[in-house]
Write a protein that holds these residues in place. Structure first.
Motif, PDB file in Angstrom:
ATOM      1  N   MET A   1       0.829  -1.201   0.000  1.00 11.94           N
ATOM      2  CA  MET A   1       0.000   0.000   0.000  1.00 11.94           C
ATOM      3  C   MET A   1       0.868   1.258   0.000  1.00 11.94           C
ATOM      4  O   MET A   1       0.658   2.178  -0.779  1.00 11.94           O
ATOM      5  N   THR A   3       3.891   1.690  -1.036  1.00 12.68           N
ATOM      6  CA  THR A   3       4.567   1.927  -2.316  1.00 12.68           C
ATOM      7  C   THR A   3       3.601   2.510  -3.334  1.00 12.68           C
ATOM      8  O   THR A   3       3.944   3.398  -4.096  1.00 12.68           O
ATOM      9  N   ALA A   4       2.368   1.978  -3.323  1.00 13.61           N
ATOM     10  CA  ALA A   4       1.378   2.453  -4.294  1.00 13.61           C
ATOM     11  C   ALA A   4       1.146   3.948  -4.155  1.00 13.61           C
ATOM     12  O   ALA A   4       0.920   4.648  -5.128  1.00 13.61           O
ATOM     13  N   LEU A   7       4.869   6.060  -4.793  1.00 14.09           N
ATOM     14  CA  LEU A   7       5.414   6.147  -6.153  1.00 14.09           C
ATOM     15  C   LEU A   7       4.877   7.341  -6.939  1.00 14.09           C
ATOM     16  O   LEU A   7       5.660   8.165  -7.399  1.00 14.09           O
ATOM     17  N   ARG A  10       6.012  10.640  -5.403  1.00 16.29           N
ATOM     18  CA  ARG A  10       7.410  11.004  -5.643  1.00 16.29           C
ATOM     19  C   ARG A  10       7.575  11.518  -7.078  1.00 16.29           C
ATOM     20  O   ARG A  10       8.259  12.477  -7.348  1.00 16.29           O
ATOM     21  N   ARG A  11       6.830  10.847  -7.980  1.00 12.77           N
ATOM     22  CA  ARG A  11       6.937  11.255  -9.376  1.00 12.77           C
ATOM     23  C   ARG A  11       6.425  12.690  -9.545  1.00 12.77           C
ATOM     24  O   ARG A  11       7.027  13.515 -10.218  1.00 12.77           O
ATOM     25  N   LEU A  12       5.289  12.951  -8.889  1.00 13.24           N
ATOM     26  CA  LEU A  12       4.709  14.283  -9.018  1.00 13.24           C
ATOM     27  C   LEU A  12       5.637  15.327  -8.407  1.00 13.24           C
ATOM     28  O   LEU A  12       5.797  16.419  -8.930  1.00 13.24           O
ATOM     29  N   ILE A  15       8.228  16.166 -10.855  1.00  8.21           N
ATOM     30  CA  ILE A  15       7.734  17.084 -11.894  1.00  8.21           C
ATOM     31  C   ILE A  15       7.690  18.513 -11.350  1.00  8.21           C
ATOM     32  O   ILE A  15       8.140  19.461 -11.988  1.00  8.21           O
ATOM     33  N   ALA A  16       7.166  18.625 -10.122  1.00  5.39           N
ATOM     34  CA  ALA A  16       7.042  19.954  -9.520  1.00  5.39           C
ATOM     35  C   ALA A  16       8.415  20.608  -9.377  1.00  5.39           C
ATOM     36  O   ALA A  16       8.600  21.787  -9.688  1.00  5.39           O
ATOM     37  N   ALA A  19       9.693  21.781 -12.624  1.00 10.88           N
ATOM     38  CA  ALA A  19       8.999  22.996 -13.042  1.00 10.88           C
ATOM     39  C   ALA A  19       9.577  24.209 -12.317  1.00 10.88           C
ATOM     40  O   ALA A  19       9.841  25.246 -12.914  1.00 10.88           O
ATOM     41  N   VAL A  23      12.089  27.828 -13.558  1.00  9.13           N
ATOM     42  CA  VAL A  23      11.656  29.217 -13.420  1.00  9.13           C
ATOM     43  C   VAL A  23      12.758  30.216 -13.797  1.00  9.13           C
ATOM     44  O   VAL A  23      12.516  31.120 -14.580  1.00  9.13           O
ATOM     45  N   ALA A  25      15.060  29.940 -15.836  1.00  8.65           N
ATOM     46  CA  ALA A  25      15.220  29.949 -17.290  1.00  8.65           C
ATOM     47  C   ALA A  25      14.198  30.856 -17.933  1.00  8.65           C
ATOM     48  O   ALA A  25      14.475  31.584 -18.869  1.00  8.65           O
ATOM     49  N   PHE A  26      12.973  30.803 -17.413  1.00  4.20           N
ATOM     50  CA  PHE A  26      11.923  31.645 -17.963  1.00  4.20           C
ATOM     51  C   PHE A  26      12.238  33.119 -17.704  1.00  4.20           C
ATOM     52  O   PHE A  26      12.170  33.952 -18.579  1.00  4.20           O
TER      53      PHE A  26
END
Lengths: 415, 330
Positions: A1, A3-4, A7, A10-12, A15-16, A19, A23, A25-26
């Motif tokens: 449970m 890990t579900a 995972l 952690r991936r999100l 991504i955050a 992103a 900043v 760079a923008f």
């Protein structure tokens, strides 16, 4: 449970984090020097017209190097963007120049069909745009945009004098026309036919040929055998293919070939001495113009790039000169867009191609030169082929000798 | 409660929604373009990733709806509320006609779709009196319902984001439905599906039309963004680029086509500003993808996760199966 749950979390988080990291760079892009003047250049640096695009950029760069990259006491920076001769990329790049590079004006693009796309950005943002050298007729005729002026030429502007040349100078009463099958080709060819037929000339045959035609054999086989002369409007790599086919098939023994828009300076190194004596173009610039301004320009260009300039290079050079003179006339206050546009409209330019000023429809009134290919001994480049003017039409308007209202009423040239 | 996948999509959309907070107008407009072309790539991927058909005519639907909206709005002054459904209808109608190509398979399908796509391009290019030819149609008005007009890039960005998110969630439901399973069955073995009593033609035809509808939707979003359309929009290049986006990001996935769109759009529109050899870079990206990530970016992430999960399994007995195994390449 556990890990579900962890995972995806952690991936999100990754991504955050990515992103957030992007900043700077923008933000970093938006930083620009306070006092400098930024001029955006839109040119195709990849794709089918990359080589004229490069010449155009060289023209701009050469001009500003000569001026020490300053005007009216302010530094000038060129921001060059690649349009790839694709209207979609042109519009995105124009928006990038406006929003991100915060340019004060844009000069470009090159390809005819990119013109309306870039003009659209002028309409949206009100940014002054010097359309150069895209030839689309409609920009200074039926779909004008208040902040867009043209500093090069309208396609049919070079066609009109040519019809006159065929009839009055060459004494032709009928001719075959071969035109490249896209808007620029239509406008140049049909412009020449318009003046030619109004004088009393007849069209033996009108042949359209798509861009990228690899075999010109079938095309020239369509020329009626009793046709005295063939006037051609051909662009890009097709120019040399037509040249080779024409002479290889022995067509030169049967008809005269006359270039309305054909062998520009950038194509001359690719053809041989059979070109000598041919009428090559009816254009607003040829390298062989004998004025001090042009001789200085050609010499400097030959020194820098080991070739003679084509009209693309001169167009870039002169567009920058035009911007320079206008900025100088308003003491560098290019932030005042209205004043800048007014100055562009009112200054008179002494360009390598001759005197220039805008008409009330924002298109230059300028000389059109009918040129011939000649062999010359160039001090820097040695023995070369060169276009030399044989007939100069002075102060040609985009409306030729017609009344502008009447011309606009008649509508665009369409096949 | 919606499951994890849908939540992930919504979370990603929420992240994308923050772009206008920290980035300028250029990045907002580039993100719109990424979303719109990503949607086009997703529509191509319905056929490519699920049904195993490589279509190279989707620019036709995209351009058809864009041109319909542009011509109705600019030439005839038709309001948006009528122009948009008309655009979607024309694009979908075209898909209904072009759908006959599902009678062919493999390389023949590719060739038929290329030919059909070129017909539309030819019409936009040559029928100059109606389509504006090379010059295209400019000055499409801002999207407006009555007096309410969307003029700012940021406002339109949120419209696009919402439409794309809605479309993506619907797409997700579609590919997980029995219909989607039939498509994947057809991709694996058409003869077996036929022997089980399914009609391959009917399913593929419906998939083709749905995919054409999505491409038309992307076209409508595109025209109000660019406010300009010309034959380049209908060109073969756009169809190819949509396929490349799907393959680069990972076929048969939902985020994949959008990720592919990010890579290609950023390279073309941003990197080109300071790196003149960006086309070479793009070529390298494709080569690297084919060699090291044949299942695209998503496939790479999935296989990496699967490896981690396997390792976790050996140390921790509670480990779960990875959500998705990398799918074989079509």
């Amino acid at each position: 449970m556990t890990t579900a749950l962890t995972l995806p979390l952690r991936r999100l988080a990754t991504i955050a984090a990515a992103a957030l990291l992007s900043v700077p760079a923008f933000v970093g892009q938006a930083q620009a020097e306070e006092d400098e003047i930024r001029i955006g250049i839109l040119a195709p640096l990849t794709g089918p017209l990359a080589s004229p695009g490069q010449e155009m950029v060289w023209g701009h760069e050469m001009f500003w190097e000569q001026k020490g990259h300053t005007v009216a006491g302010r530094d000038v920076r060129l921001v060059i963007a690649d349009t790839a001769c694709n209207p979609d990329q042109a519009i995105t790049q124009a928006r990038r120049l406006v929003d991100q590079e915060e340019v004060h004006t844009i000069i470009g693009p090159l390809c005819g069909h990119e013109g309306p796309a870039v003009a659209q950005v002028g309409r949206e943002t009100g940014l002054p745009i010097l359309l150069d050298p895209a030839g689309a007729d409609e920009i200074t005729k039926w779909t004008r945009v208040p902040s867009v002026v043209r500093t090069a030429l309208s396609a049919s502007q070079i066609g009109h004098p040519f019809g006159d040349y065929l009839y009055n100078e060459l004494g032709l009463r009928s001719a075959t026309f071969i035109g490249q099958d896209y808007t620029f080709g239509h406008e140049v060819t049909l412009g020449a036919i318009q003046t030619f037929t109004e004088l009393g000339g007849e069209v033996d045959e009108l042949i359209w040929t798509p861009i990228g035609t690899t075999d010109y054999g079938p095309v020239i086989a369509g020329v009626p055998s009793d046709s005295e002369a063939v006037a051609v409007t051909i662009v890009g790599a097709d120019r040399v293919r037509l040249f080779d086919a024409w002479f290889d098939f022995g067509m030169d023994h049967r008809h005269d070939i006359i270039g309305t828009y054909w062998l520009q300076e950038d194509a001359l190194p690719q053809v041989d001495d059979r070109a000598v004596g041919l009428i090559s173009n009816s254009l607003n610039y040829v390298a062989g113009i004998e004025t001090p301004e042009n001789e200085a320009f050609v010499e400097a260009y030959a020194e820098a790039h080991n070739r003679i300039p084509s009209w693309f290079a001169e167009s870039g050079y002169t567009a920058s000169l035009w911007a320079h003179d206008a900025i100088e006339a308003i003491d560098g206050d290019i932030e005042d867009r209205e004043a800048f546009l007014d100055a562009v409209r009112s200054v008179e330019i002494d360009a390598p191609r001759g005197p220039l000023r805008l008409d009330e429809y924002d298109n230059p009134i300028q000389n059109v030169y009918v040129s011939e290919v000649q062999k010359r001994d160039h001090p820097v480049l040695g023995e070369i082929l060169m276009n030399v003017p044989v007939k100069t039409y002075e102060g040609v308007s985009q409306f030729w000798t017609w009344d502008p209202e009447e011309f606009l009423e008649r509508g665009p040239y369409e096949r | 409660m919606p499951e994890r996948g849908a939540l992930t999509l919504i979370f990603v959309a929420a992240l994308v929604a923050t772009v206008p907070l920290f980035a300028g107008d250029f990045w907002v407009s580039l993100t719109i373009k990424i979303l719109v072309l990503g949607l086009l790539a997703l529509s191509v991927d319905l056929l490519l990733g699920h049904a195993g058909l490589l279509s190279l005519c989707h620019a036709a639907f995209f351009a058809m709806s864009a041109y319909t909206v542009a011509i109705l709005q600019v030439r005839y002054g038709v309001p948006m509320l009528i122009a948009v459904p008309a655009g979607l209808a024309m694009g979908t109608l075209l898909a209904l006609v072009f759908g006959v190509s599902v009678r062919t398979r493999g390389v023949y399908f590719i060739l038929v779709t290329i030919a059909l796509g070129f017909i539309v391009w030819g019409v936009t290019y040559r029928w100059a009196s109606f389509t504006g030819g090379d010059n295209g149609i400019t000055n499409v008005p801002y999207p407006a319902i009555g007096d309410f007009q969307i003029t700012s890039m940021t406002a339109y960005f949120y419209v696009v984001l919402l439409v794309v998110l809605g479309c993506v969630l619907a797409y997700r439901t579609l590919v997980r439905s029995p219909f989607g399973l039939v498509l994947r069955g057809l991709k694996s073995s058409e003869s077996r599906m036929r022997s089980l009593g399914y009609s391959p033609l009917r399913h593929l035809y419906v998939a083709f039309v749905l995919s054409g509808f999505m491409a038309s939707l992307a076209g409508v979003l595109y025209i109000y963004f660019n406010r300009f359309v010309n034959p380049a929009t209908a060109h073969f290049h756009i169809s190819v680029e949509a396929v490349l986006m799907a393959i680069l990001g990972g076929t048969g996935t939902i985020l994949g086509p959008f990720l592919g769109s990010v890579v290609i759009m950023v390279l073309r529109n941003w990197v080109s500003g300071f790196f003149p050899y960006y086309m070479t870079l793009m070529g390298l990206v494709f080569i690297v993808t084919v060699l090291f990530a044949p299942n695209g970016i998503i496939g790479l992430v999935n296989s990496w996760r699967a490896r981690r999960a396997r390792r976790a399994k050996t140390t921790d007995a509670v480990g779960t199966e990875p959500e998705a195994q990398p799918r074989p390449q079509p």
